[in-house]
Design an enzyme around this catalytic site. Structure first.
Site, PDB file in Angstrom:
ATOM      1  N   CYS A 106       0.830  -1.213   0.000  1.00  0.00           N
ATOM      2  CA  CYS A 106       0.000   0.000   0.000  1.00  0.00           C
ATOM      3  C   CYS A 106       0.867   1.267   0.000  1.00  0.00           C
ATOM      4  O   CYS A 106       1.762   1.414   0.841  1.00  0.00           O
ATOM      5  CB  CYS A 106      -0.935  -0.002   1.211  1.00  0.00           C
ATOM      6  SG  CYS A 106      -2.007   1.453   1.200  1.00  0.00           S
ATOM      7  N   ASN A 140       0.067  -9.523 -10.864  1.00  0.00           N
ATOM      8  CA  ASN A 140      -0.972  -8.491 -10.732  1.00  0.00           C
ATOM      9  C   ASN A 140      -0.513  -7.178 -11.345  1.00  0.00           C
ATOM     10  O   ASN A 140       0.652  -6.822 -11.276  1.00  0.00           O
ATOM     11  CB  ASN A 140      -1.296  -8.297  -9.235  1.00  0.00           C
ATOM     12  CG  ASN A 140      -2.146  -7.076  -8.956  1.00  0.00           C
ATOM     13  OD1 ASN A 140      -1.722  -6.171  -8.238  1.00  0.00           O
ATOM     14  ND2 ASN A 140      -3.337  -7.018  -9.518  1.00  0.00           N
ATOM     15  N   GLY A 189      -7.672  -6.257 -10.466  1.00  0.00           N
ATOM     16  CA  GLY A 189      -8.141  -5.203  -9.574  1.00  0.00           C
ATOM     17  C   GLY A 189      -9.127  -4.291 -10.262  1.00  0.00           C
ATOM     18  O   GLY A 189     -10.314  -4.610 -10.415  1.00  0.00           O
ATOM     19  N   LYS A 206       1.292  -9.836  -0.296  1.00  0.00           N
ATOM     20  CA  LYS A 206       1.062  -9.098  -1.547  1.00  0.00           C
ATOM     21  C   LYS A 206       1.977  -7.891  -1.492  1.00  0.00           C
ATOM     22  O   LYS A 206       1.901  -7.086  -0.555  1.00  0.00           O
ATOM     23  CB  LYS A 206      -0.396  -8.679  -1.677  1.00  0.00           C
ATOM     24  CG  LYS A 206      -0.658  -7.874  -2.943  1.00  0.00           C
ATOM     25  CD  LYS A 206      -2.149  -7.747  -3.202  1.00  0.00           C
ATOM     26  CE  LYS A 206      -2.443  -6.887  -4.408  1.00  0.00           C
ATOM     27  NZ  LYS A 206      -2.258  -5.456  -4.151  1.00  0.00           N
TER      28      LYS A 206
HETATM   29  C1  FMN Z   1      -9.177   1.830  -5.046  1.00  0.00           C
HETATM   30  C2  FMN Z   1      -8.070   0.843  -4.809  1.00  0.00           C
HETATM   31  C3  FMN Z   1      -7.896   0.318  -3.542  1.00  0.00           C
HETATM   32  C4  FMN Z   1      -6.854  -0.601  -3.306  1.00  0.00           C
HETATM   33  N1  FMN Z   1      -6.732  -1.161  -2.056  1.00  0.00           N
HETATM   34  C5  FMN Z   1      -5.803  -2.126  -1.843  1.00  0.00           C
HETATM   35  C6  FMN Z   1      -5.740  -2.833  -0.617  1.00  0.00           C
HETATM   36  O1  FMN Z   1      -6.557  -2.627   0.298  1.00  0.00           O
HETATM   37  N2  FMN Z   1      -4.762  -3.761  -0.474  1.00  0.00           N
HETATM   38  C7  FMN Z   1      -3.867  -4.053  -1.465  1.00  0.00           C
HETATM   39  O2  FMN Z   1      -2.998  -4.904  -1.296  1.00  0.00           O
HETATM   40  N3  FMN Z   1      -3.924  -3.409  -2.640  1.00  0.00           N
HETATM   41  C8  FMN Z   1      -4.880  -2.495  -2.850  1.00  0.00           C
HETATM   42  N4  FMN Z   1      -4.981  -1.908  -4.084  1.00  0.00           N
HETATM   43  C9  FMN Z   1      -4.114  -2.374  -5.166  1.00  0.00           C
HETATM   44  C10 FMN Z   1      -4.780  -3.507  -5.959  1.00  0.00           C
HETATM   45  O3  FMN Z   1      -4.967  -4.633  -5.142  1.00  0.00           O
HETATM   46  C11 FMN Z   1      -3.919  -3.902  -7.163  1.00  0.00           C
HETATM   47  O4  FMN Z   1      -2.677  -4.365  -6.683  1.00  0.00           O
HETATM   48  C12 FMN Z   1      -3.659  -2.736  -8.122  1.00  0.00           C
HETATM   49  O5  FMN Z   1      -4.838  -2.008  -8.364  1.00  0.00           O
HETATM   50  C13 FMN Z   1      -3.075  -3.238  -9.434  1.00  0.00           C
HETATM   51  O6  FMN Z   1      -3.941  -4.126 -10.070  1.00  0.00           O
HETATM   52  P1  FMN Z   1      -4.877  -3.623 -11.302  1.00  0.00           P
HETATM   53  O7  FMN Z   1      -3.984  -2.910 -12.254  1.00  0.00           O
HETATM   54  O8  FMN Z   1      -5.510  -4.868 -11.822  1.00  0.00           O
HETATM   55  O9  FMN Z   1      -5.877  -2.685 -10.682  1.00  0.00           O
HETATM   56  C14 FMN Z   1      -5.988  -0.978  -4.339  1.00  0.00           C
HETATM   57  C15 FMN Z   1      -6.175  -0.433  -5.607  1.00  0.00           C
HETATM   58  C16 FMN Z   1      -7.199   0.448  -5.860  1.00  0.00           C
HETATM   59  C17 FMN Z   1      -7.390   0.992  -7.251  1.00  0.00           C
END
Ligand code: FMN
Length: 320
Positions: A99, A197, A221, A138
């Site tokens: 995060c 991811n 995500g 993660k």
């Molecule tokens: C609105 C939002 C909230 C997220 N909250 C978390 C979270 O609580 N924990 C986490 O490990 N990653 C969090 N992420 C990251 C996602 O899990 C993911 O790693 C990231 O969006 C990349 O994947 P994507 O390109 O498919 O979205 C968040 C991403 C977004 C956009």
């Protein structure tokens, strides 16, 4: 899926996303064939203080299985306390080392742990020693610069059962180029499953990511927000354009699940999903305004019924 530490029916997983991946959304993605879900990041301190809202966030639907609860924090003892507390309510515990939110970084948690690898490894070892269920991490590919391969090997030695790598640096937040080559390099040196991811938004893209990384397991995500049926597409190995009638039915089902879970306040949390479902459709501004101004769940259900746009999908529109 033989070497995965949890019994999964699909190797496409829903990413943890704060403010999105609550019980209703996880249930919905599960119905479309998602193989594994995660809670949003949960503060170990909040678990310690039994914060009511936090305890609600980890609730799961009976059909939502297997399910990981993701924890963030920086104090090892609190981490252990929280992990042991939530263990009976999930199938796996996940450590957040990704995060980038300033509030989390200030607390020396999330991706900050990548700057303190000894601490991260120590937390991992302690949890592994005391937990019975699978443990995962993660993480991002680095804080400001790429993690050394040795860090991943150490994490593997510390006993984690699988690892999810978001192929971006902390400084990139959620946008920008994803380093699939790095994920592939790590996948080739570790024996535990690596979940890739970042930026996967279609079956075509998933194929490309699998090819580059060699990873069997992929996490989705942002692309699932407003498109939970992406999991059905991925499992069926197709990219589809759903018609508006289908999308409206999914929106109503989603809102109903949210009403069942959140009660009167569901509408407040649903608005962002509403906008995401209709993104790309023409002439939807007035419906977005209507949902922004409505204050009850029933009004919101009526608005969904009234949505009428050109029946062409966003893609077909673009081709016109
Ligand atoms: C609105 C939002 C909230 C997220 N909250 C978390 C979270 O609580 N924990 C986490 O490990 N990653 C969090 N992420 C990251 C996602 O899990 C993911 O790693 C990231 O969006 C990349 O994947 P994507 O390109 O498919 O979205 C968040 C991403 C977004 C956009």
């Amino acid at each position: 899926m033989d070497n995965f530490p949890l019994k999964i029916k699909s190797n496409y997983f829903l990413a943890p996303m704060a403010g999105y991946t609550d019980k209703p959304f996880r249930k919905l993605c599960r119905e479309f064939g998602c193989g594994l879900t995660f809670s949003e990041l949960i503060s170990v301190n909040a678990i310690y203080y039994k914060n009511k809202k936090t305890l609600k966030l980890i609730e799961r639907d009976i059909t939502d299985k297997p399910y990981c609860i993701q924890l963030f924090g920086s104090d090892e003892r609190l981490f252990l306390y929280a992990a042991q507390f939530v263990e009976p309510f999930c199938d796996c515990i996940d450590i957040n080392a990704g995060c980038p939110a300033p509030k989390v970084i200030r607390a020396k948690a999330g991706s900050y742990l990548l700057k303190e690898p000894k601490k991260l490894i120590s937390i991992t070892q302690t949890l592994r020693k005391h937990l019975k269920k699978p443990l995962s991490i993660k993480m991002r590919i680095g804080y400001e610069k790429i993690n050394p391969v040795e860090l991943y090997k150490e994490l593997e030695r510390s006993g984690i059962d699988f690892i999810t790598i978001h192929g971006r640096l902390k400084s990139q937040y959620f946008k920008g180029e994803v380093d699939y080559n790095h994920i592939g390099q790590i996948n080739s040196v570790l024996s535990i499953p690596v979940v890739a991811n970042g930026g996967i938004d279609s079956f075509k893209k998933a194929q490309q990511v699998k090819r580059i990384t060699g990873c069997e397991y992929l996490m989705i995500g942002q692309a699932a927000i407003g498109k939970p049926f992406i999991f059905e597409d991925l499992n069926k190995k197709v990219d589809t354009n759903r018609d508006l009638g289908f999308v409206k039915a999914v929106m109503k089902r989603h809102l109903q699940y949210m009403i069942d879970f959140w009660g009167d306040t569901a509408i407040r949390q649903f608005r962002k999903f509403f906008h995401a479902y209709l993104k790309g459709y023409p002439n939807i501004k007035r419906f977005n305004n209507m949902i922004n101004n409505c204050s009850t769940n029933n009004e919101a259900l009526n608005i969904i019924d009234r949505i009428e746009v050109n029946q062409l999908t966003p893609k077909e529109q673009a081709c016109k």
